[in-house]
Design a protein around this motif. Sequence first.
Motif, PDB file in Angstrom:
ATOM      1  N   ASP A 121     -15.276 -42.988 -83.077  1.00  0.00           N
ATOM      2  CA  ASP A 121     -16.675 -43.289 -83.399  1.00  0.00           C
ATOM      3  C   ASP A 121     -16.765 -44.150 -84.657  1.00  0.00           C
ATOM      4  O   ASP A 121     -17.564 -45.100 -84.725  1.00  0.00           O
ATOM      5  CB  ASP A 121     -17.454 -41.991 -83.612  1.00  0.00           C
ATOM      6  CG  ASP A 121     -17.720 -41.239 -82.322  1.00  0.00           C
ATOM      7  OD1 ASP A 121     -17.757 -41.898 -81.256  1.00  0.00           O
ATOM      8  OD2 ASP A 121     -17.871 -39.999 -82.367  1.00  0.00           O
ATOM      9  N   ILE A 122     -15.958 -43.841 -85.658  1.00  0.00           N
ATOM     10  CA  ILE A 122     -15.978 -44.613 -86.912  1.00  0.00           C
ATOM     11  C   ILE A 122     -15.582 -46.065 -86.647  1.00  0.00           C
ATOM     12  O   ILE A 122     -16.222 -46.999 -87.145  1.00  0.00           O
ATOM     13  CB  ILE A 122     -15.040 -43.961 -87.948  1.00  0.00           C
ATOM     14  CG1 ILE A 122     -15.611 -42.607 -88.380  1.00  0.00           C
ATOM     15  CG2 ILE A 122     -14.855 -44.879 -89.153  1.00  0.00           C
ATOM     16  CD1 ILE A 122     -14.695 -41.810 -89.307  1.00  0.00           C
ATOM     17  N   LEU A 123     -14.534 -46.265 -85.848  1.00  0.00           N
ATOM     18  CA  LEU A 123     -14.114 -47.629 -85.500  1.00  0.00           C
ATOM     19  C   LEU A 123     -15.221 -48.355 -84.743  1.00  0.00           C
ATOM     20  O   LEU A 123     -15.512 -49.530 -85.013  1.00  0.00           O
ATOM     21  CB  LEU A 123     -12.845 -47.587 -84.651  1.00  0.00           C
ATOM     22  CG  LEU A 123     -11.548 -47.192 -85.374  1.00  0.00           C
ATOM     23  CD1 LEU A 123     -10.440 -46.928 -84.353  1.00  0.00           C
ATOM     24  CD2 LEU A 123     -11.117 -48.281 -86.339  1.00  0.00           C
ATOM     25  N   ALA A 124     -15.838 -47.681 -83.784  1.00  0.00           N
ATOM     26  CA  ALA A 124     -16.873 -48.313 -82.953  1.00  0.00           C
ATOM     27  C   ALA A 124     -18.088 -48.713 -83.787  1.00  0.00           C
ATOM     28  O   ALA A 124     -18.614 -49.825 -83.653  1.00  0.00           O
ATOM     29  CB  ALA A 124     -17.278 -47.366 -81.827  1.00  0.00           C
ATOM     30  N   PHE A 125     -18.552 -47.806 -84.652  1.00  0.00           N
ATOM     31  CA  PHE A 125     -19.695 -48.140 -85.500  1.00  0.00           C
ATOM     32  C   PHE A 125     -19.366 -49.326 -86.414  1.00  0.00           C
ATOM     33  O   PHE A 125     -20.171 -50.238 -86.587  1.00  0.00           O
ATOM     34  CB  PHE A 125     -20.100 -46.931 -86.347  1.00  0.00           C
ATOM     35  CG  PHE A 125     -20.991 -45.950 -85.637  1.00  0.00           C
ATOM     36  CD1 PHE A 125     -22.261 -46.326 -85.214  1.00  0.00           C
ATOM     37  CD2 PHE A 125     -20.576 -44.651 -85.414  1.00  0.00           C
ATOM     38  CE1 PHE A 125     -23.100 -45.420 -84.566  1.00  0.00           C
ATOM     39  CE2 PHE A 125     -21.399 -43.732 -84.767  1.00  0.00           C
ATOM     40  CZ  PHE A 125     -22.663 -44.116 -84.344  1.00  0.00           C
ATOM     41  N   SER A 126     -18.171 -49.313 -87.016  1.00  0.00           N
ATOM     42  CA  SER A 126     -17.812 -50.381 -87.957  1.00  0.00           C
ATOM     43  C   SER A 126     -17.682 -51.726 -87.262  1.00  0.00           C
ATOM     44  O   SER A 126     -17.948 -52.768 -87.865  1.00  0.00           O
ATOM     45  CB  SER A 126     -16.507 -50.026 -88.673  1.00  0.00           C
ATOM     46  OG  SER A 126     -15.397 -50.093 -87.800  1.00  0.00           O
ATOM     47  N   ASN A 127     -17.277 -51.722 -85.991  1.00  0.00           N
ATOM     48  CA  ASN A 127     -17.110 -52.969 -85.241  1.00  0.00           C
ATOM     49  C   ASN A 127     -18.419 -53.476 -84.645  1.00  0.00           C
ATOM     50  O   ASN A 127     -18.476 -54.610 -84.165  1.00  0.00           O
ATOM     51  CB  ASN A 127     -16.090 -52.785 -84.112  1.00  0.00           C
ATOM     52  CG  ASN A 127     -14.665 -52.724 -84.618  1.00  0.00           C
ATOM     53  OD1 ASN A 127     -14.351 -53.268 -85.665  1.00  0.00           O
ATOM     54  ND2 ASN A 127     -13.804 -52.037 -83.888  1.00  0.00           N
ATOM     55  N   THR A 128     -19.451 -52.644 -84.667  1.00  0.00           N
ATOM     56  CA  THR A 128     -20.729 -53.080 -84.091  1.00  0.00           C
ATOM     57  C   THR A 128     -21.685 -53.403 -85.236  1.00  0.00           C
ATOM     58  O   THR A 128     -21.463 -54.352 -85.974  1.00  0.00           O
ATOM     59  CB  THR A 128     -21.271 -52.006 -83.129  1.00  0.00           C
ATOM     60  OG1 THR A 128     -20.198 -51.547 -82.287  1.00  0.00           O
ATOM     61  CG2 THR A 128     -22.351 -52.563 -82.203  1.00  0.00           C
ATOM     62  N   GLU A 129     -22.725 -52.623 -85.400  1.00  0.00           N
ATOM     63  CA  GLU A 129     -23.686 -52.926 -86.463  1.00  0.00           C
ATOM     64  C   GLU A 129     -23.717 -51.859 -87.535  1.00  0.00           C
ATOM     65  O   GLU A 129     -24.636 -51.830 -88.361  1.00  0.00           O
ATOM     66  CB  GLU A 129     -25.092 -53.087 -85.859  1.00  0.00           C
ATOM     67  CG  GLU A 129     -25.233 -54.262 -84.913  1.00  0.00           C
ATOM     68  CD  GLU A 129     -24.974 -55.591 -85.597  1.00  0.00           C
ATOM     69  OE1 GLU A 129     -25.384 -55.745 -86.764  1.00  0.00           O
ATOM     70  OE2 GLU A 129     -24.352 -56.467 -84.980  1.00  0.00           O
TER      71      GLU A 129
END
Length: 443
Positions: free
Chosen positions: A41-49
């Motif tokens: 989740d941390i990776l996904a949030f950081s790679n999106t907005e």
Amino acid sequence: MVVSKEKFFELLEQGREDNSWDYKRDLKIKPNESFYQLLKDILAFSNTEGGHLVLGVEDKEHKLIGVTNQIDEAELGSKIQTTLGYSINIKLLYFKHECDGETKTLGLLYIPKSNQLNLSPKDLTGQKGAIIQANIPYVRRNTQSVLADKDDYEKLLNRIQKQNNYEFKERDLEILIRNRDRLSIETRIYNYLTGDFKFTTNEFSHKLNWLYYSQHHYNKLEFGRLIGFEDHKIDDYFEGKASPTLEQILRISLICRVPADYFFRPTINDMYPIWQYPIISYSIIDKITNRDSFMFIEHEGKFFRDVLWELSKGIRLFINWVLSETPKDISSNPSDGHFFSPMSLYAHFYEWPVEKIDEFKEHLCFQHYKILELFDTSENVDEILSSLIFLPEDLTCRVIIESIKEINIKNGKPQVKLHFLEEIKNKQYNRREYRNLKLEISE
């Protein structure tokens, strides 16, 4: 208001999950399988907005149930650093809240949008296989953390390119052009001979362009990729707009087979200052009459530069004089005081007729034919100095040996006497020849 009690309830009031936030009961860093789910989740949030994890909330009904286990922000950051090999910026807040007659602990984790693409360098697996796949970006889509698809890749690429491309303003470009103009061939030769050097993007681009145009195996795209330049920034490196990493410099050195310190020393093309070659420095030092003084020279680069500069000035004056038309009446053509004016030397021949002066000129042209052969097409001192630098070492030594009569060091500076100028001033006919590679001069 990135993490605060107010932000927590603002997100809770939304009553739904979103690509920018998610509800969770707890954060767990043990066992690894639970941590990997959180890390995804941390990776996904950081790679999106960017986004928030709202903690202490039941996932389906969004009821406040409180967290059962608090973790420290520094501990979570350290776990991320250890697992990925790099850090991701996070903010974590826990607070107490009265709800249904009891005090519950709630929390909020904020993951900002990253300026780079965050990936795991290795597979992170659980009992059912890979939870996070290596070197593949995760993004937020439809309230979930998922592998990026084709559209996501395009968005990520555009975002990273836009962030990495500094937009040069008009003032920036003026400074860039000014600095590049200052590095004209004349200035570069002056700094090169002195041995002075400062690593700048302009200096790097000069060296990079020389190495690129000196090879014939790769086009610019291939050359840039071999070095490790980003495709969209290759031209920036060649134009002095981007600074290389040490790894890229080492790659260029290996690919182009230049010394590892090539980018950190003064060079013209691929040559270090010519006085650093022993045979050339010896040829100059051998002409010094008071060699003890040489031991106290503060900056040997400046000394050798000044000697070669004086040699080039003398060559220019000599050529101007021997190739000029002899005035019919020398006394009526006084010197204008300019060093390179032929009239500054005609002043020594008041009592000589024109025919005798022309005969003397022919003698000098014959005795110093090599000087005329090498430099008579050079229009100024800078061009003579440049030509001298690019001669083969043995030819440079020959010019030095045949031209310089002696060097006297006074107050740390060289005073250079040149054979051809001394012969003109003294109206002296000398014969020159080599015996056993040693120059001999006789009257």
